[in-house]
Write an enzyme that holds these catalytic residues in place. Structure first.
Site, short mmCIF file in Angstrom:
data_model
loop_
_atom_site.label_atom_id
_atom_site.label_comp_id
_atom_site.label_asym_id
_atom_site.label_seq_id
_atom_site.Cartn_x
_atom_site.Cartn_y
_atom_site.Cartn_z
N ARG A 98 0.84 -1.20 0.00
CA ARG A 98 0.00 0.00 0.00
C ARG A 98 0.87 1.24 0.00
O ARG A 98 1.85 1.31 0.72
CB ARG A 98 -0.89 0.01 1.25
CG ARG A 98 -1.46 -1.34 1.59
CD ARG A 98 -2.14 -1.37 2.95
NE ARG A 98 -3.34 -0.54 3.00
CZ ARG A 98 -4.06 -0.36 4.10
NH1 ARG A 98 -3.69 -0.92 5.25
NH2 ARG A 98 -5.13 0.40 4.07
N GLY A 107 -3.55 9.66 -7.28
CA GLY A 107 -2.43 9.65 -8.20
C GLY A 107 -1.37 8.66 -7.77
O GLY A 107 -0.54 8.24 -8.56
N ARG A 354 -7.94 7.66 9.48
CA ARG A 354 -7.35 8.98 9.24
C ARG A 354 -8.43 10.01 9.54
O ARG A 354 -9.62 9.67 9.60
CB ARG A 354 -6.90 9.11 7.79
CG ARG A 354 -8.04 8.90 6.82
CD ARG A 354 -7.58 8.97 5.37
NE ARG A 354 -8.62 8.42 4.51
CZ ARG A 354 -8.43 7.97 3.28
NH1 ARG A 354 -7.24 7.99 2.74
NH2 ARG A 354 -9.43 7.51 2.57
N ARG A 576 -11.60 52.10 -3.93
CA ARG A 576 -11.03 52.67 -5.15
C ARG A 576 -12.04 53.69 -5.69
O ARG A 576 -13.24 53.48 -5.56
CB ARG A 576 -10.81 51.59 -6.20
CG ARG A 576 -9.90 50.47 -5.75
CD ARG A 576 -9.81 49.43 -6.86
NE ARG A 576 -8.88 48.36 -6.55
CZ ARG A 576 -9.20 47.24 -5.91
NH1 ARG A 576 -10.46 47.04 -5.53
NH2 ARG A 576 -8.30 46.32 -5.67
N ARG A 632 -8.90 55.71 -1.62
CA ARG A 632 -7.73 55.98 -2.45
C ARG A 632 -8.10 56.99 -3.52
O ARG A 632 -9.06 56.78 -4.28
CB ARG A 632 -7.24 54.69 -3.09
CG ARG A 632 -6.02 54.93 -3.99
CD ARG A 632 -5.53 53.66 -4.61
NE ARG A 632 -6.43 53.19 -5.65
CZ ARG A 632 -6.24 52.05 -6.30
NH1 ARG A 632 -5.22 51.28 -6.02
NH2 ARG A 632 -7.09 51.69 -7.24
N GLU A 760 3.58 50.86 -2.33
CA GLU A 760 3.46 49.93 -3.45
C GLU A 760 4.63 50.04 -4.42
O GLU A 760 4.62 49.46 -5.49
CB GLU A 760 2.13 50.12 -4.18
CG GLU A 760 1.83 51.55 -4.55
CD GLU A 760 0.40 51.75 -5.08
OE1 GLU A 760 -0.16 50.80 -5.61
OE2 GLU A 760 -0.11 52.87 -4.95
N GLY A 781 0.03 48.11 -0.61
CA GLY A 781 -0.66 47.74 -1.85
C GLY A 781 0.16 46.65 -2.48
O GLY A 781 0.96 46.88 -3.38
N THR A 782 -0.04 45.42 -2.01
CA THR A 782 0.88 44.35 -2.39
C THR A 782 0.68 43.85 -3.82
O THR A 782 1.53 43.13 -4.32
CB THR A 782 0.79 43.18 -1.40
OG1 THR A 782 -0.60 42.90 -1.16
CG2 THR A 782 1.46 43.53 -0.09
N ASN A 783 -0.43 44.23 -4.47
CA ASN A 783 -0.53 43.86 -5.89
C ASN A 783 0.54 44.59 -6.68
O ASN A 783 1.34 43.98 -7.40
CB ASN A 783 -1.90 44.23 -6.46
CG ASN A 783 -3.02 43.46 -5.81
OD1 ASN A 783 -2.78 42.47 -5.13
ND2 ASN A 783 -4.25 43.93 -5.99
N ASP A 784 0.55 45.92 -6.54
CA ASP A 784 1.56 46.69 -7.28
C ASP A 784 2.95 46.47 -6.70
O ASP A 784 3.93 46.43 -7.43
CB ASP A 784 1.21 48.18 -7.26
CG ASP A 784 0.48 48.57 -8.54
OD1 ASP A 784 0.66 47.87 -9.56
OD2 ASP A 784 -0.27 49.56 -8.53
P1 ADP Z 1 -6.28 3.60 -0.46
O1 ADP Z 1 -5.11 4.44 -0.11
O2 ADP Z 1 -6.71 3.77 -1.87
O3 ADP Z 1 -7.38 3.71 0.52
P2 ADP Z 1 -5.52 1.15 0.79
O4 ADP Z 1 -4.08 0.88 0.91
O5 ADP Z 1 -6.22 1.64 1.98
O6 ADP Z 1 -5.74 2.10 -0.44
O7 ADP Z 1 -6.18 -0.18 0.30
C1 ADP Z 1 -7.48 -0.21 -0.17
C2 ADP Z 1 -8.25 -1.35 0.48
O8 ADP Z 1 -7.56 -2.56 0.32
C3 ADP Z 1 -8.40 -1.22 1.97
O9 ADP Z 1 -9.48 -0.43 2.30
C4 ADP Z 1 -8.67 -2.63 2.38
O10 ADP Z 1 -10.03 -2.95 2.21
C5 ADP Z 1 -7.84 -3.40 1.41
N1 ADP Z 1 -6.60 -3.83 2.06
C6 ADP Z 1 -5.43 -3.21 2.11
N2 ADP Z 1 -4.55 -3.91 2.83
C7 ADP Z 1 -5.19 -5.02 3.24
C8 ADP Z 1 -4.83 -6.13 4.03
N3 ADP Z 1 -3.62 -6.25 4.56
N4 ADP Z 1 -5.76 -7.07 4.25
C9 ADP Z 1 -6.99 -6.95 3.73
N5 ADP Z 1 -7.41 -5.94 2.98
C10 ADP Z 1 -6.51 -4.98 2.73
MG MG Z 2 -7.53 3.12 2.21
#
Ligand code: ADP
Ligand code: MG
Ligand code: MG
Length: 891
Positions: A98, A107, A354, A576, A632, A760, A781-784
C-alpha cells in the site's frame, strides 16, 4: 543513516516516535502503527520510509543492500506474528502493498492485495483455508491488480475474460462463480499477461514484492500525482512511504466482509456512524461500484428504505466491536475518523484510520460540537477549519422558492449548489472553464485522471458510485457540489448526449445540481445569499475573540460595503474611486475634464463631478458609520477613460461638440508605452491638483453630512497612491489638509481624519522612515508592490507563471500568496522604518493577499494592524487572523 523500515502490529508498542511520524512512515503507516500501539486489531506489517522514496527517485531508481536486509527483517516480523512464511507453498503468507504519503493523495499507486500468490502457494491457500473458491478468487484478483497497477497492462482484456466466462456459464454476478471458474480465469489471465508482457506472470514472490515497492515509489512521479501536488501545494520532496501488511480476508464466505466508515456524517457533521459495507468481498469492492454496498447502520438503512441488511443487523458482534473502536479512535485523535476495516470469519481487523475529509458545513458542525462535548478547546476548533473551505458556505445556495425542473435525483455526495453547461470529459471541462464558462462535469464515474476537470468544474454529476466513491470523496475535499450515483442517467459519448428518462441533454446545455439534496435540474435555477448563523456564527465569535488584527474589506459600492459589514468587516481598507468615474452618467464629464485645454476647463468639468462623488461617499459612509474608510484618490492613467472604438469616439464627439480628429489626437497624446509605470497615481495629483482637490472636498463634505445626519461620524482615511518620495506626499497631504480646513470652516464642524499613503513601490518601502514623517498610515498595496518588486506585470504573467510555479521558482503564484521571502522583506522593512519615525503609524494591507491565509499569517507576524480583503473573503480573513494569532501565541 536513518532507519529505513519500521514494523508495526504483532504486539509491538511502537515506542519509536519515527514509527508513528507521518512525515517518515506516511499517514497510513503512522496511523496503522498508532492503532496497533493502542491495542487495536491491526494485521502486522512494516513501513518503508518516505526518505527511501526520495533517495530512490533521486538516485537512479535503485535499492541498496541495507534496504533489502531491512525489508527481509520486516518480512520476518510479519511471519513471526502470523505463523506463516512468505512464498511457502505449505503455509503461505500473503501481503498487501500500500502506498501512503503524508497526506492521502490521489495519483499514487493503487493497493495490491494478495501478493505472494503463485501457482504453488495458491494450493497452500486452498488446503490451509479449506476453501478452494476463496483461494482462486484471491489469486485472480492478485494477477489482475498486479498486472494493472504494477505491470501497467491494459485492464480491459482482464475484464473481458471475466465477462466471457460469466456469459459462457450464464452467470450474472461474480457470486455465482465457483472454484473451477476462478481457476479457469486464472489460466486465462496468465495467458493475457504473457501475451502482453512477452514473459510469464512473475512467480517469484520476492520479485513480486520488489516490483510493487518500486511501483509505489515510481507513482510519486506520475503525472496525476504531480498535478495533484501542484493543486494542493504539496512539495515534491515529501515522497511516499510503502506499507507492506499481512492480508486478512473479507472474501472468506458469509461471515466475512469489508467496509468503510466515518465516525460522524462527513456531509452534514451529524453525530452518527456513517458507512458502507459488503459481505464476502475484498478491498475496494465497496467503492468500485461493482456491487451496491449496504448500509452500516440500521438507522441509515431504514431512512433510505433499503432492503439488504445493515452490518448492525447482519453481524451484530463485529458491528458492536467496530462501534467501540469508533469511539475509542475519536477520543484518541479528538477528531472524526475515516476508517477502513475487514471482518475475516467474524473477526474484526482495522486496516486504516485517518481524519476524515468533510464538507465545510460538516467541519464547522463537528468543530463546534466537539468543543461542546469537551473533546477539543476553542483554539483547536479554530485551527481545524480551513479558512479557504469557508468559501463553500459564503456562496449562494438554491433559492427554495425558485421553480425547479427536476430531472432526477442521485446521492447528495457533496453539498452546495452549482449551475453550468454540461461537459462529458475532464479536458473539455478544463478548456471551457478556462474561457470563463461555468461547467458541470458529467461522468459515469470519475477516476484520478479526472482531477483537473473536477477542479475546473463548478459541480460534478456521476451516474454510478456511492457516497464514498471517488467522485464523492474528491468533490467534498475540493468543496465542489456533487451528486453521485444518479442511476437514471446514461451517457452516450458518441453523440455526447446525456439521457435521463425520456429527456436528452446535449453537451453545453445548462443544468443545476443541488449537492445537499441530490437533485439534478434542467436549466439554471435561481440562488440566494448565504446566512451566517448557527455553527458558522459560533465559530466566528470564537475567532473574533482570539484574533489581534482587525479585518476590513476592499469595497467601493454601498452594496459591497453592506455585504462586507454583514460578513463582519470592521471598516473599508480600500475604496477605489476610479469606478465612480466610469459610471455611465458621468463618463462624459470625466472625458470633458481630460480633454479640457486648460485648468479652467478642467475645473468646470470637475464641478459637475463633485456632487456625484459626494453622493458616492455619503452612501458608503452611511453603511460604514462609525468605522474607518480608506479612500484611495484617483489612480489609473487618464487615457483609460477615453473611448477606444470609432463608434465611441463618434458618440463622444457628438456629446462634447469636439471633432473626432481632435479627440483622437488627444487620445494619442495621452498614449503611454507602459501605463503601469506611467502617468498615474499621485503623479496625476501632482500634475492636475484640481482632480484630487475635488475628490478630497467630496470626501469631507460627505463625511460632515453623514455626521450631521446620523451623529455617527465616519473616519475617512485619505490614501495617496503610488508615492515614491516624501515630497510627493508632502505636497498632496497639504492639498488634502487645505480642503479639509475649507470644508470644516464652511460646515462649522471638524472631524477626525487621516492622510496616509499606499506602499506599493520599492522606493517607498526603502524610504518609509522619511515618508512616515508625512503619512499617518501605510497601506501595503501588495498587488503593485509585487509587480514592481518582481518586475512582473500581473496582466501578462499568466503565460509564464504556471511553469514558474510548476518548477518551484515561486512556491505559489506571488499575486495570490505573498512572496514572503522577497516582497515580504520590503513590507517588514517599511513597517519597521515607518514605526521608528511614527510609533502610532497605522499599518494595513489592501492587496489581494489580504484574503490569503498564508499572507495573513505573515501580516500577523509583521505586526500589521489590519488586513483588508474582498467582502466574501472577510470571514476567511477573520478566521485566518485568529489562527495566525493563536499560532503566534503558542511560539
Ligand atoms: P487507499 O489508499 O486507496 O485507501 P488502501 O491501501 O487503503 O488504499 O487499500 C485499499 C483497500 O484494500 C483497503 O481499504 C482494504 O479494504 C484493502 N486492504 C489493504 N490492505 C489489506 C490487508 N492487509 N488485508 C486486507 N485488505 C486490505
Ligand atoms: Mg484506504
Ligand atoms: Mg485507492
Amino acid at each position: 543513516m536513518n532507519q529505513s523500515v519500521y514494523n508495526f502490529g504483532g504486539g509491538l508498542r511502537q515506542d519509536a516516535p519515527r514509527s508513528r511520524d507521518k512525515t517518515i512512515v506516511g499517514g497510513k503507516g503512522a496511523n496503522l502503527a498508532e492503532m496497533a500501539g493502542i491495542g487495536l486489531p491491526v494485521p502486522p506489517g512494516f513501513s518503508i520510509t518516505t526518505e527511501v522514496c526520495t533517495a530512490y527517485n533521486g538516485a537512479g531508481k535503485t535499492f541498496d543492500d541495507a534496504l533489502r536486509a531491512a525489508v527481509a527483517d520486516g518480512l520476518k516480523h510479519i511471519e513471526a506474528a502470523t505463523g506463516r512464511s512468505f512464498g511457502d507453498p505449505a503455509n503461505p503468507l500473503l501481503v498487501s502493498v500500500r502506498s501512503g504519503a503524508r497526506v492521502s493523495m490521489p495519483g499514487m499507486m493503487d493497493t495490491v492485495l494478495n501478493l505472494g500468490l503463485n501457482d504453488a502457494t495458491v494450493e497452500g491457500l486452498v488446503s490451509g483455508s479449506g476453501d478452494a473458491r476463496f483461494a482462486w478468487d484471491s489469486y485472480r484478483r492478485f494477477i489482475q491488480m498486479y498486472s494493472d497497477v504494477v505491470l501497467g497492462l491494459d485492464h480491459h482484456r482482464f475484464e473481458d475474460a471475466l465477462e466471457i466466462i460469466k456469459e459462457d456459464n450464464g452467470f450474472f454476478a461474480d457470486i455465482e462463480m465457483n472454484a473451477e471458474h476462478w481457476q479457469a480465469l486464472v489460466k486465462d489471465y496468465k495467458a493475457i499477461v504473457e501475451d502482453q508482457l512477452g514473459k510469464p506472470f512473475p512467480q517469484d514472490v520476492h520479485e513480486q514484492l520488489w516490483g510493487a515497492i518500486a511501483a509505489v515509489f515510481d507513482s510519486w512521479e506520475s503525472d496525476r500525482a504531480k498535478v495533484y501536488r501542484r493543486l494542493n501545494d504539496i512539495p515534491a520532496d515529501w515522497g511516499t512511504a510503502v506499507n507492506v501488511q499481512a492480508m486478512v480476508f473479507g472474501n472468506m464466505g458469509d461471515t466475512s466482509a469489508t467496509g468503510v466508515a466515518f465516525t460522524r456524517d462527513p456531509a452534514t457533521g451529524e453525530r452518527a456512524y456513517y458507512g458502507e459495507w459488503l459481505v464476502n468481498a475484498q478491498g475496494e469492492d465497496v467503492v468500485a461500484g461493482i456491487r451496491t454496498p449496504q448500509y452500516l447502520t440500521t438507522a441509515a438503512r431504514t431512512r433510505a428504505g433499503a432492503k439488504p441488511l445493515s452490518m448492525e443487523e447482519a453481524m451484530p458482534g463485529a458491528y458492536g466491536e467496530l462501534a467501540t473502536v469508533f469511539d475509542l479512535l475519536e477520543r484518541h485523535y479528538r477528531d472524526m475518523q475515516d476508517i477502513e476495516f475487514t471482518v475475516e470469519q467474524g473477526k474484526l481487523w482495522m486496516l486504516q484510520t485517518r481524519s476524515g475529509k468533510r464538507t465545510a458545513k460538516a467541519a464547522l458542525k463537528m468543530a463546534v460540537d466537539m468543543v461542546h462535548e469537551g473533546l477539543i478547546d476553542e483554539a483547536t476548533a479554530i485551527a481545524r477549519i480551513d479558512p479557504m473551505a469557508l468559501d463553500q458556505l459564503l456562496h449562494p445556495t438554491l433559492d427554495p422558492n425558485a421553480p425547479r425542473d427536476v430531472l432526477t435525483r442521485g446521492l447528495p455526495a457533496s453539498p452546495g449548489a452549482a449551475a453550468g453547461a454540461i461537459v462529458f470529459d475532464a479536458d473539455t471541462a478544463e478548456h471551457r472553464a478556462s474561457l470563463g464558462e461555468s461547467v458541470i462535469l458529467v461522468r459515469v464515474e470519475t477516476s484520478p485522471e479526472d482531477i483537473h476537470g473536477m477542479h475546473a468544474a463548478k459541480g460534478i454529476l456521476t451516474a454510478r458510485g456511492g457516497m464514498t466513491s471517488h467522485a464523492a470523496v474528491v468533490a467534498r475535499g475540493m468543496g465542489r457540489p456533487c451528486v453521485s450515483g444518479a442511476s437514471a442517467l446514461s451517457i452516450d459519448m458518441t453523440t455526447r448526449t446525456a439521457r435521463i428518462g425520456d429527456r436528452a441533454l446535449k453537451e453545453g446545455e445548462l443544468i443545476t445540481l443541488d449537492g445537499a439534496s441530490g437533485e439534478v435540474m434542467a436549466g439554471e435555477v435561481a440562488m440566494v445569499e448565504p446566512e451566517l448563523v448557527g455553527d458558522f456564527g459560533t465559530l466566528m465569535v470564537w475567532a473574533d475573540k482570539h484574533r489581534r488584527m482587525k479585518v476590513r474589506a476592499n469595497a467601493e459600492t454601498p452594496l459591497d460595503c453592506q455585504v462586507a459589514r454583514q460578513f463582519g468587516a470592521e471598516g473599508v481598507g480600500l475604496c477605489r474611486t476610479e469606478h465612480m468615474f466610469f459610471d455611465a452618467g458621468r463618463i462624459s464629464a470625466v472625458r470633458q475634464m481630460i480633454l479640457a485645454d486648460d485648468e479652467t476647463g478642467r475645473r468646470t468639468a470637475l464641478a459637475k463631478l463633485l456632487p456625484e462623488q459626494r453622493a458616492d461617499f455619503q452612501s458608503i459612509f452611511e453603511v460604514m458609520a462609525g468605522l474607518p474608510v480608506t479612500i484611495r484618490l484617483l489612480d489609473p492613467p487618464l487615457h483609460e477613460f477615453l473611448p477606444h472604438s470609432d463608434a465611441e469616439f463618434a458618440d463622444l464627439a457628438e456629446a462634447t461638440g469636439v471633432g473626432v480628429d481632435h479627440l483622437k489626437r488627444r487620445a494619442g497624446e495621452l498614449h503611454e508605452f507602459n501605463p503601469m509605470l506611467g502617468h498615474r497615481g499621485c503623479r496625476l495629483g501632482i500634475t492636475f491638483p484640481e482632480i484630487y482637490e475635488m475628490q478630497a472636498r467630496a470626501i469631507f463634505e460627505a463625511a460632515c453630512d453623514v455626521a450631521e445626519k446620523s451623529g455617527d461620524a465616519p473616519i475617512p482615511e485619505v490614501m495617496i497612491p503610488l508615492v515614491a518620495t516624501k515630497r510627493e506626499l508632502e505636497i498632496l497631504k497639504a492639498l488634502v489638509d487645505r480642503q479639509a480646513a475649507l470644508v470644516f470652516a464652511e460646515q462649522g464642524r471638524t472631524l477626525e481624519y487621516l492622510v496616509g499613503t499606499m506602499i506599493e513601490l520599492p522606493r517607498a518601502a526603502l524610504m518609509a522612515g522619511e515618508i512616515a514623517e508625512e503619512a499617518m498610515f501605510f497601506s501595503f498595496g501588495t498587488n503593485d508592490l509585487t509587480q514592481t518588486t518582481l518586475g512582473v506585470s500581473r496582466d501578462d504573467a499568466a503565460r509564464f507563471l504556471g511553469p514558474y510555479v510548476e518548477q518551484g521558482i515561486y512556491p505559489r503564484d506571488p499575486f495570490v500568496s505573498l512572496d514572503i521571502d522577497g516582497v515580504g522583506q520590503l513590507v517588514t522593512m517599511a513597517a519597521e522604518r515607518g514605526r521608528a519615525t511614527r510609533p502610532a503609524l497605522k499599518l494595513g494591507i489592501c492587496g489581494e493577499h489580504g484574503g490569503d491565509p498564508a499572507s495573513i499569517a505573515f501580516c500577523e507576524a509583521t505586526g500589521l494592524d489590519y488586513v483588508s480583503a474582498s467582502p466574501y473573503r472577510v470571514p476567511i480573513a477573520r478566521l485566518a487572523a485568529a489562527q495566525a494569532a493563536l499560532a503566534a501565541s503558542q511560539l
